[in-house]
Write a protein that holds these residues in place. Structure first.
Motif, short mmCIF file in Angstrom:
data_model
loop_
_atom_site.label_atom_id
_atom_site.label_comp_id
_atom_site.label_asym_id
_atom_site.label_seq_id
_atom_site.Cartn_x
_atom_site.Cartn_y
_atom_site.Cartn_z
N PHE A 1 12.98 -23.29 70.38
CA PHE A 1 13.10 -23.32 71.83
C PHE A 1 12.96 -21.92 72.38
O PHE A 1 13.11 -20.93 71.66
CB PHE A 1 14.44 -23.93 72.24
N ILE B 1 22.01 -25.93 71.13
CA ILE B 1 22.14 -24.52 70.71
C ILE B 1 21.69 -23.61 71.84
O ILE B 1 22.34 -22.61 72.17
CB ILE B 1 21.30 -24.27 69.43
N SER B 2 20.59 -23.97 72.46
CA SER B 2 20.04 -23.15 73.54
C SER B 2 21.02 -23.02 74.69
O SER B 2 21.24 -21.93 75.22
CB SER B 2 18.71 -23.77 73.98
N LEU C 1 18.54 -28.50 69.01
CA LEU C 1 18.02 -27.22 69.48
C LEU C 1 18.40 -26.99 70.94
O LEU C 1 18.75 -25.88 71.34
CB LEU C 1 16.50 -27.18 69.32
N VAL D 1 9.09 -17.91 71.25
CA VAL D 1 8.87 -18.81 70.11
C VAL D 1 7.57 -18.47 69.41
O VAL D 1 7.46 -18.53 68.18
CB VAL D 1 8.84 -20.28 70.58
N PHE E 1 14.97 -15.39 75.68
CA PHE E 1 15.27 -15.51 74.25
C PHE E 1 14.64 -16.78 73.70
O PHE E 1 14.33 -17.72 74.45
CB PHE E 1 16.77 -15.45 73.96
N GLY E 2 14.41 -16.75 72.37
CA GLY E 2 13.80 -17.91 71.74
C GLY E 2 14.27 -18.03 70.30
O GLY E 2 14.90 -17.13 69.74
N PHE E 3 13.98 -19.19 69.73
CA PHE E 3 14.44 -19.48 68.38
C PHE E 3 13.36 -20.30 67.72
O PHE E 3 12.94 -21.34 68.23
CB PHE E 3 15.75 -20.27 68.49
N ALA E 4 12.83 -19.80 66.59
CA ALA E 4 11.78 -20.53 65.90
C ALA E 4 12.23 -20.82 64.47
O ALA E 4 12.92 -20.00 63.87
CB ALA E 4 10.50 -19.71 65.88
N VAL E 5 11.86 -22.00 63.97
CA VAL E 5 12.28 -22.37 62.62
C VAL E 5 11.08 -22.79 61.78
O VAL E 5 10.04 -23.20 62.31
CB VAL E 5 13.31 -23.53 62.63
N GLY E 6 11.26 -22.69 60.45
CA GLY E 6 10.21 -23.12 59.51
C GLY E 6 10.19 -24.62 59.38
O GLY E 6 11.09 -25.33 59.84
N ALA F 1 8.19 -24.66 65.79
CA ALA F 1 9.28 -25.49 66.29
C ALA F 1 10.44 -24.60 66.72
O ALA F 1 10.72 -23.59 66.08
CB ALA F 1 9.75 -26.46 65.21
N MET G 1 7.24 -17.71 65.56
CA MET G 1 6.33 -18.43 64.67
C MET G 1 5.48 -17.46 63.86
O MET G 1 5.32 -17.61 62.65
CB MET G 1 5.44 -19.35 65.51
N LEU H 1 15.25 -11.96 71.07
CA LEU H 1 15.95 -11.76 72.35
C LEU H 1 15.34 -10.57 73.05
O LEU H 1 15.16 -9.50 72.47
CB LEU H 1 17.42 -11.46 72.09
#
Ligand SMILES: [Zn+2]
Lengths: 219, 391
Positions: B387, A142-143, A139, A86, A122-127, B385, A90, A115
Motif C-alpha cells: 500500500f 496496517i496502513s 494491509l 510502493v 509512505f508505502g509498504f511493499a511485500v514479496g 503488492a 518493489m 517513508l
C-alpha cells in the motif's frame, strides 16, 4: 492484485499493466538494474532520534529471529520524484541484497517500508511469499494504524506498531518450531546457500559487483 | 536461544500449586475431623452413675448409635441388645435421677457431647427439592394421618419406610415415650410433600391427636430426605418453657445431625435421635406443676404450636451464607484463607504462564508457509503488492 502504479486489477502472470503499461523493466530503466545492499534501517532524513532508532533496531532484530524467513527493510528519506513509495519498494525487493547475519532469507519473504517525511508519504511493499498472509484488508488496517501515528508525528511509534502487528500476523499463520531445530535445518554460516536450494541473491550480489550505496536513487 | 537458567519448569509449578492447595485445605479437613471426633467421643468419668448412663444411653446417643444400615449389616450390635431390653424388661434409665445428680447438663454424657459440638455442615447432602416441585399432601393422606392409631409414635401415611426401618424407629420413639415427659410423634412424608392447608394442619396438630400414653406429645412432620424442611410442633407449655433461640438451635442441630449422612433413612434416624436428646433438655425447663401428676385435660388443651412460629417456614433451617458465616466462624475463616490463597495461586499461575510464553517466544521460531508464486509485471521477487498513502 493491483498495479502499484495505477491500481488496476491484474491477473496472476501479467507481464505489463494493461492499464498504464507499468512493469519492472520500466522501473529498472529509471533506477537501474544493479543490486543494492538493503540495510534494516536507513534513515537518510535523520527523522529518528538515536534512542528511537536504537530501540527500533532491537525490535527488528528480535523480529528477524522469530521469523527466520522474513526480513523488513525500512527506508526513511526523500523518494525519487517520479516514483510512488510502493514502486520504490518493489524495485528494492527485486534488486536488494538484504544485509543480515543469516543469508537464508529470500526476497520473496521481504518487506520494504518507505517513508518520505518531507512529502508526508509512505508505502509498504511485500514479496510474493507474503501476499497470502497479508491480504488487502490486512494491509489496509496496517496502513490506517501507521497513519494515525504518523499524523501525530510519531514516526517511531508507527514503525514499532507495524512490527508488532506483523509479529502477531506471522505467528498466527506460521508453524512454531523449536529454535534448535531451526538451526539444524538452516545451513551454518560457513555453508553455501546454493547447496540448500536457497536464494542465489547473495551470489548474484557478489558476482554482479554491486554498488555499496544504501540509497537507490544515488546509483 | 537457550532456556533461561532461573526459569522454573512448568511441571514443578503444578506440583507447587497442588502443594499450596493441600496446605490451605488440609487444616480445614482436620478441624472438621476433630469436630466429628468431639461428637462421637464424649468424655466422662468412670463413676458409677456414669457407667449406668453409658449402659442405658446408647439408643439416645447421637453418633454413638450405629445407623440403621449399619445395624442391619451387623445384627449382633447394641441395637439387638436394646430391642431385647425394651421388649422384655422395663428400662433402667431414669433421666430425673440422673439430672438430679449433676446440676449441669453434662450429667447426660451424650448430650454433653452434642452440646459441645458446633453444628457442622455435612460434607455430602442430597439436592433440596425445588419450591415448584413441592406438592401438598393429598386429602387421602391427611385422612390417613388423622385415622392413624393414636398410640403409634410413627405415622407413615404414604409408606415411605420399609417395615424393618419403621419398626426400628417405632421402638426408638416408644423408648423415648417411656422415658420422656415430652413424647415424640413423627409423621413421615414423601420428599416433595408439604402440608400447607391450614385446616389439615390444625387437625393434624390438634392436642387430641398428639398425645402418647396420656401425655401431650411433640409432633415432627418430616419430609424424607429433606431434614431442613422438617417442621416441629410442641405443646405450648414446652414451647414457652425455653427461649426461641434455644429451640431454633435445637432444630438446627437436628438438621445438622441429619445432614451428616446421605442415606435418607439414616437422616431420619439421626434427626430423631438428636431431637429426642433435645426434648429431654427442654423437659428440664418445664415447670414442675405440669409434671405427670396432673396432665392437661385433652379436650381443653390448646393445639400444638410450631417451633419458631413467627416465621414463614418456622422449623426450616436455611443455610444462607451469612448465617453460615456467623455460626461457623472457623469454616468462614478457612474460606477466607482459602480464597486469598486461591487468588495468590491464580496470580502466580498467570505470571508463570506469562514467563513460559515469553520463553516460548524466545525458544521458538515461526515458519511461514511456502508458496508457489507466479511472477507478474516482470518482478522476480515482488510484483508490487502493498500500500501507499500520505499523512
Ligand atoms: Zn497500472
Amino acid at each position: 492484485m493491483k498495479c502499484p502504479h495505477c491500481q488496476s486489477l491484474l491477473a496472476a502472470n501479467t507481464a505489463r499493466c494493461p492499464g498504464c503499461g507499468f512493469c519492472e523493466q520500466a522501473l529498472s530503466s529509471y533506477l537501474g538494474d544493479q543490486w543494492v545492499r538493503l540495510e534494516r534501517l536507513t534513515d537518510r532524513a535523520h527523522a529518528l532520534p538515536m534512542a528511537d532508532s536504537q530501540r527500533l533496531l532491537h525490535q527488528m532484530d528480535a523480529f528477524e529471529r522469530q521469523f527466520p524467513q522474513v526480513f523488513l527493510a525500512i527506508y526513511i528519506g526523500s523518494l525519487p520524484p517520479l516514483l510512488n513509495p510502493v514502486e520504490l519498494g518493489m524495485w528494492l525487493l527485486n534488486h536488494g541484497a538484504f544485509s543480515t547475519h543469516q543469508f537464508a532469507k529470500r526476497n520473496e519473504y521481504g518487506m520494504v517500508c518507505t517513508l518520505d517525511p518531507a512529502a508526508q508519504r509512505f508505502g509498504f511493499a511485500v514479496g510474493y511469499a507474503l501476499e497470502k498472509v497479508l491480504p488487502e484488508p490486512t494491509l489496509e488496517r496496517i496502513s490506517l494504524e501507521m497513519k494515525e501515528h504518523l499524523a501525530q508525528g510519531h514516526l517511531a511509534a508507527a514503525l514499532e506498531g507495524l512490527l508488532a502487528r506483523l509479529e502477531r500476523i506471522y505467528r498466527r499463520h506460521g508453524q512454531p518450531q523449536s529454535a534448535q531445530l531451526e538451526e539444524a535445518i538452516l545451513p551454518g554460516r560457513a555453508g553455501n546457500p546454493r547447496d540448500f536450494g536457497l536464494t542465489p541473491l547473495r551470489q548474484g550480489h557478489q558476482s554482479k559487483a554491486p554498488t555499496e550505496t544504501s540509497s537507490p536513487h544515488h546509483s | 536461544m537457550s532456556r533461561h537458567p532461573y526459569d522454573p519448569p512448568v511441571p514443578s509449578a503444578l506440583v507447587l500449586t497442588m502443594g499450596l492447595l493441600l496446605a490451605v485445605f488440609h487444616p480445614l479437613a482436620t478441624a472438621q475431623d476433630l469436630e466429628d471426633a468431639d461428637l462421637t467421643l464424649p468424655e466422662w468419668d468412670a463413676s458409677e452413675w456414669r457407667q449406668q448412663a453409658i449402659e442405658a444411653a446408647p439408643p439416645l446417643a447421637g453418633g454413638l448409635l450405629p445407623s440403621l444400615g449399619e445395624a442391619a449389616a451387623a445384627p449382633a450390635t447394641v441395637n439387638d441388645e436394646l430391642q431385647l431390653r425394651f421388649q422384655d424388661a422395663p428400662p433402667q434409665f431414669d433421666i430425673e435421677a440422673l439430672s438430679a445428680q449433676l446440676s449441669d447438663g453434662r450429667a447426660i454424657p451424650w448430650f454433653a457431647a452434642v452440646d459441645d459440638a458446633p453444628a457442622a455442615a455435612s460434607a455430602t447432602q442430597s439436592e433440596p427439592a425445588l419450591a415448584i416441585e413441592l406438592r401438598d399432601l393429598t386429602p387421602e393422606a391427611v385422612e390417613t394421618i388423622l385415622q392413624w392409631p393414636k398410640n403409634d409414635p410413627l405415622v407413615d401415611p404414604t409408606a415411605e419406610l420399609s417395615e424393618m426401618e419403621a419398626d426400628e424407629l417405632r421402638r426408638f420413639l416408644g423408648y423415648h415415650a417411656t422415658q420422656a415427659r415430652l413424647p415424640l410423634r413423627a409423621i413421615v412424608t414423601g420428599k416433595n410433600h408439604q402440608l400447607k392447608d391450614p385446616a389439615a394442619l390444625t387437625a393434624i396438630t390438634s392436642a387430641e391427636t398428639n398425645q402418647l400414653g396420656g401425655k401431650p406429645a411433640a409432633l415432627l412432620i418430616y419430609p424424607m430426605g429433606e431434614p431442613w424442611r422438617a417442621r416441629l410442633f410442641l405443646p405450648p407449655t414446652a414451647l414457652h418453657a425455653v427461649s426461641q433461640p434455644f429451640l431454633r438451635e435445637a432444630v438446627e442441630d437436628c438438621v445438622a445431625a441429619a445432614r451428616r449422612t446421605t442415606r435418607v433413612e439414616s437422616q431420619l434416624h439421626d434427626y430423631l435421635v438428636q431431637l429426642s436428646v433435645r426434648l429431654f433438655w427442654i423437659e428440664k425447663h418445664l415447670p414442675p406443676v405440669v409434671q405427670s401428676a396432673s396432665p392437661e385435660p385433652i379436650e381443653i388443651a390448646p393445639p400444638l404450636a410450631e417451633v419458631g412460629s413467627g416465621d414463614e417456614r418456622p422449623a426450616t433451617v436455611t443455610f444462607v451464607p451469612w448465617n453460615f458465616l456467623v455460626t461457623q466462624w472457623r469454616t468462614a475463616l478457612a474460606w477466607v484463607i482459602g480464597l486469598l490463597a486461591a487468588a495468590g495461586i491464580l496470580m502466580w499461575a498467570i505470571s508463570v504462564r506469562r514467563r513460559s510464553r515469553a520463553r516460548h517466544l524466545r525458544t521458538h521460531v515461526w515458519m511461514l508457509p511456502e508458496v508457489d508464486s507466479t511472477p507478474r509485471l516482470g518482478g522476480a521477487f515482488s510484483g508490487g503488492a502493498g500500500f501507499q498513502t500520505s499523512w
